[in-house]
Design an enzyme around this catalytic site. Structure first.
Site, PDB file in Angstrom:
ATOM      1  N   CYS A 179      -2.696   8.856   3.072  1.00 19.53           N
ATOM      2  CA  CYS A 179      -2.368   8.262   1.710  1.00 19.53           C
ATOM      3  C   CYS A 179      -3.707   8.652   0.849  1.00 19.53           C
ATOM      4  O   CYS A 179      -3.536   8.423  -0.487  1.00 19.53           O
ATOM      5  CB  CYS A 179      -2.350   6.739   1.702  1.00 19.53           C
ATOM      6  N   GLU A 238       0.771  -1.138   0.012  1.00 17.76           N
ATOM      7  CA  GLU A 238      -0.155  -0.024   0.012  1.00 17.76           C
ATOM      8  C   GLU A 238       0.962   1.151   0.204  1.00 17.76           C
ATOM      9  O   GLU A 238       1.561   1.318   1.003  1.00 17.76           O
ATOM     10  CB  GLU A 238      -0.840  -0.172   1.241  1.00 17.76           C
TER      11      GLU A 238
HETATM   12  P1  NAP Z   1       8.580   4.617   4.685  1.00 19.26           P
HETATM   13  O1  NAP Z   1       9.537   5.663   4.943  1.00 19.26           O
HETATM   14  O2  NAP Z   1       8.307   3.895   3.281  1.00 19.26           O
HETATM   15  O3  NAP Z   1       8.249   3.814   5.943  1.00 19.26           O
HETATM   16  C1  NAP Z   1       7.543   2.892   6.205  1.00 19.26           C
HETATM   17  C2  NAP Z   1       7.760   1.995   7.032  1.00 19.26           C
HETATM   18  O4  NAP Z   1       8.853   1.076   6.503  1.00 19.26           O
HETATM   19  C3  NAP Z   1       8.139   2.387   8.385  1.00 19.26           C
HETATM   20  O5  NAP Z   1       7.664   1.393   9.323  1.00 19.26           O
HETATM   21  C4  NAP Z   1       9.961   1.888   8.144  1.00 19.26           C
HETATM   22  O6  NAP Z   1      10.279   1.990   9.355  1.00 19.26           O
HETATM   23  C5  NAP Z   1       9.868   0.907   7.322  1.00 19.26           C
HETATM   24  N1  NAP Z   1      11.294   0.750   6.593  1.00 19.26           N
HETATM   25  C6  NAP Z   1      11.714   1.866   5.732  1.00 19.26           C
HETATM   26  N2  NAP Z   1      12.667   1.150   4.975  1.00 19.26           N
HETATM   27  C7  NAP Z   1      12.775  -0.016   5.352  1.00 19.26           C
HETATM   28  C8  NAP Z   1      13.772  -0.964   5.031  1.00 19.26           C
HETATM   29  N3  NAP Z   1      14.695  -1.116   4.437  1.00 19.26           N
HETATM   30  N4  NAP Z   1      13.632  -2.197   5.739  1.00 19.26           N
HETATM   31  C9  NAP Z   1      12.754  -2.288   6.624  1.00 19.26           C
HETATM   32  N5  NAP Z   1      11.598  -1.579   6.761  1.00 19.26           N
HETATM   33  C10 NAP Z   1      11.956  -0.307   6.389  1.00 19.26           C
HETATM   34  O7  NAP Z   1       6.909   5.626   4.653  1.00 19.26           O
HETATM   35  P2  NAP Z   1       6.465   6.700   5.699  1.00 19.26           P
HETATM   36  O8  NAP Z   1       7.208   7.989   5.415  1.00 19.26           O
HETATM   37  O9  NAP Z   1       6.445   6.031   7.097  1.00 19.26           O
HETATM   38  O10 NAP Z   1       4.916   6.780   5.166  1.00 19.26           O
HETATM   39  C11 NAP Z   1       4.564   7.833   4.418  1.00 19.26           C
HETATM   40  C12 NAP Z   1       4.054   7.266   3.075  1.00 19.26           C
HETATM   41  O11 NAP Z   1       3.284   6.120   3.244  1.00 19.26           O
HETATM   42  C13 NAP Z   1       3.581   7.934   2.098  1.00 19.26           C
HETATM   43  O12 NAP Z   1       4.006   8.018   0.795  1.00 19.26           O
HETATM   44  C14 NAP Z   1       1.948   7.470   2.081  1.00 19.26           C
HETATM   45  O13 NAP Z   1       1.344   7.749   0.817  1.00 19.26           O
HETATM   46  C15 NAP Z   1       2.133   6.077   2.259  1.00 19.26           C
HETATM   47  N6  NAP Z   1       1.249   5.556   2.825  1.00 19.26           N
HETATM   48  C16 NAP Z   1       0.155   4.877   2.105  1.00 19.26           C
HETATM   49  C17 NAP Z   1      -0.800   4.334   2.847  1.00 19.26           C
HETATM   50  C18 NAP Z   1      -1.728   3.214   1.914  1.00 19.26           C
HETATM   51  O14 NAP Z   1      -2.606   2.573   2.474  1.00 19.26           O
HETATM   52  N7  NAP Z   1      -1.363   3.210   0.650  1.00 19.26           N
HETATM   53  C19 NAP Z   1      -1.185   4.435   3.938  1.00 19.26           C
HETATM   54  C20 NAP Z   1      -0.489   5.360   4.589  1.00 19.26           C
HETATM   55  C21 NAP Z   1       0.849   5.974   4.060  1.00 19.26           C
HETATM   56  P3  NAP Z   1      11.250   3.118  10.164  1.00 19.26           P
HETATM   57  O15 NAP Z   1      10.474   4.010  10.545  1.00 19.26           O
HETATM   58  O16 NAP Z   1      12.058   2.374  11.090  1.00 19.26           O
HETATM   59  O17 NAP Z   1      12.448   3.618   9.185  1.00 19.26           O
END
Ligand code: NAP
Length: 519
Positions: free
Chosen positions: A295, A256
């Site tokens: 999102c 997602e």
């Molecule tokens: P993110 O930077 O991709 O992080 C999301 C999760 O992934 C966090 O728990 C992060 O952990 C983890 N993560 C990142 N790199 C990783 C790796 N190499 N290995 C394992 N885990 C890893 O996203 P975000 O900034 O939290 O969220 C914002 C984004 O999410 C936006 O683009 C939004 O559109 C999207 N979103 C989508 C939905 C949907 O349902 N489609 C819902 C909500 C948000 P850490 O925090 O420990 O780095």
């Protein structure tokens, strides 16, 4: 300062180093620290696979439904505490916090009812049986059985409670144990949610574990029966799609990701109509709710060219009345962005968009917030951009600015052009159209339904009950094609399928009906 712990192998684990600091985004004061250093991920997986999975699979759907009902109740009972944690770590106002926290208990309650309705069975027949030979001596029937692995959730920062609960509701109902890893920067609410559920003694041992901090070698230990349900950015999703262990073992992956959702005003909507009022109300809420960190937020707005001026005026008036500041202060209607990184990314994204669309409200920069010291807090005022030709834009259709910012653009009023312009975003979680002309909506669905996971139709007849396009209701699908990640969550029973194996049962009809009918 509170140290967040992980719950692994039946014990709370507190790290001794490697901490990230969680802050209050309204004041920049530290509120907690988190690290998963020292977590034994092999033990976590073994506990889930050997204890949690078997215990859940022994239960009927109805019994699993009772677990979800109790989880929902436990979160609801602690709602006020969770809203307070949400305020200090996510910077949410009370309604915004409740969108997450109330959404969590509501989704669990919905799946509790659904699972209880499935009764005393442990797997599901899917669809009708089909005759495969000249008579019923050879028959086919699809059934869904729980996977014998672990459901690992990696969640985004913006929904620490709902993100945990909406996935857990489906996995636990399906019979799979869960390891949840919230985004580190806002893990305070998720940690407390898990603690509340564990303290209430609702779930069997091994059914629920929590990782606060990084995932260590967890992903390198996943196998073919496991599921990785990810919510977050497209960049992180790409990392998982290329991950050698995940691809090598065909670990089931659901993504997602982000989405440039669009709201389209239909050509039939009159200036003083109910539908116009609904459009303006919804669009303003979908830009500013959770400070645009949803999102499903509206990022692009399309209005018929002849209505552009009046739509701009109304949006500027409404968005201009939003008070950005510390949710603890009186009169504040929108909190800060959640982290310094988010603010930096939003400002950089706004600058990119402003190279091709002009601001008509806001400047796409940090502002001081009401009730916070000058220079402190990650505040970003509502920003509305406008561009004359949607086809000539590139960044507006590509760059997600995760903040209260949207771009207003004209179109020629035809469903075909609206669909074409929306599709420039590469696939949305939700597209909303505001229109009372069913023939126009049908044309839009035909031309552009392929580019969205959900089409929300605002009209005079839906106005009394329509909750806004940003709400991911558990009854209907959440997910979208292309850049939205291509995943599917929720959608009633559909939500359980990620955590189950579809088996094509073949045999005589009499045998299959005895096997699949009930157990
Ligand atoms: P993110 O930077 O991709 O992080 C999301 C999760 O992934 C966090 O728990 C992060 O952990 C983890 N993560 C990142 N790199 C990783 C790796 N190499 N290995 C394992 N885990 C890893 O996203 P975000 O900034 O939290 O969220 C914002 C984004 O999410 C936006 O683009 C939004 O559109 C999207 N979103 C989508 C939905 C949907 O349902 N489609 C819902 C909500 C948000 P850490 O925090 O420990 O780095």
């Amino acid at each position: 300062m509170k140290t967040l712990r992980s719950y692994i192998d039946g014990r709370w684990h507190e790290a001794s180093d490697g901490f990230a600091t969680l802050v209050n985004p309204s004041t920049e004061e530290p509120v907690a620290r988190a690290s998963s250093h020292g977590v034994d991920f092999a033990a976590a997986l073994a506990w889930a696979r050997q204890k949690g999975g078997p215990a859940l699979r022994k239960l009927t759907f109805a019994e699993r439904g009772e677990l979800l009902k109790a989880m929902s109740g436990a979160l609801r009972e602690n709602r006020d505490e969770l809203l307070e944690l949400s305020r200090i770590n996510n910077g949410t106002t009370k309604p915004d916090g409740n969108f997450d926290v109330g959404g969590a208990s509501g989704t669990l309650a919905y799946y509790a009812g659904l699972a209880r309705g499935l009764g005393d069975r442990t797997f599901l027949a899917e669809g009708d049986g089909v005759q495969l030979a000249r008579d019923e001596s050879f028959w086919g029937q699809h059934v869904l059985v729980p996977r014998h692995g672990v459901a690992v959730f990696i969640n985004a920062f913006n929904f620490p409670a709902w993100g945990f609960a909406e996935k857990a509701a489906c996995a636990l109902a399906a019979g799979m144990p869960v390891i949840v890893k919230p985004a580190t920067a806002t893990a305070l609410v998720a940690e407390r949610c898990v603690e509340i559920v564990l303290e209430a003694g609702i779930l069997p041992d091994g059914a629920l574990q929590l990782v606060c901090g990084g995932t260590g070698d967890l992903l390198d230990r996943l196998g073919p029966q496991d599921v990785l349900a990810f919510t977050g950015s497209a960049d992180t999703a790409r990392h998982f799609r290329r991950h050698a262990r995940l691809t090598g073992y065909n670990v089931r992956l659901n993504v997602e990701a982000d989405s440039l959702n669009a709201a389209v005003l239909g050509p039939d909507v009159g200036a003083d109509s109910t539908t116009m009022a609904l459009f303006l109300k919804d669009v303003c809420r979908e830009i500013t709710q959770k400070t645009g960190q949803k999102c499903t937020a509206v990022r692009r707005i399309l209005a018929p060219a002849e209505r552009l001026g009046s739509v701009r005026e109304s949006l500027v008036e409404r968005l201009g009345a939003v008070v950005a500041g510390n949710p603890a202060a009186d009169g504040v209607t929108m909190g800060p962005l959640a982290t310094a990184d988010q603010l930096e990314d939003a400002v950089a994204g706004a600058a990119e968009l402003m190279a091709e669309a002009a601001p008509v409200l806001g400047a796409g920069r940090r502002v001081d917030g009401t009730g916070s010291p000058a220079g402190k807090g990650y505040f970003f005022a509502p920003t509305l951009l406008e561009a004359a030709d949607a086809r000539r834009l590139e960044a507006v259709h590509r760059r997600e600015v995760f903040a209260p910012l949207a771009t207003l653009m004209p179109y020629d009023g035809s469903a075909a052009e609206a669909a074409e312009l929306v599709a420039l975003g590469g696939g949305t979680l939700v597209t909303s159209v505001y229109c009372d002309d069913d023939a126009w909506v049908r044309r839009f669905l035909g031309a552009g339904g392929n580019a969205t996971g959900r089409l929300y139709v605002g009209s005079e007849s839906s106005a009394p009950a329509a909750p806004g396009s940003g709400v991911a209701l558990p009854q209907t699908l959440h997910g979208g094609p292309g850049r939205a990640g291509g995943g599917e969550e929720l959608g009633g029973l559909n939500g359980l399928k990620l955590y189950m194996q579809r088996v094509a049962l073949q045999g005589s009809r009499v045998m299959l009906e005895a096997v699949a009918g009930s157990d």
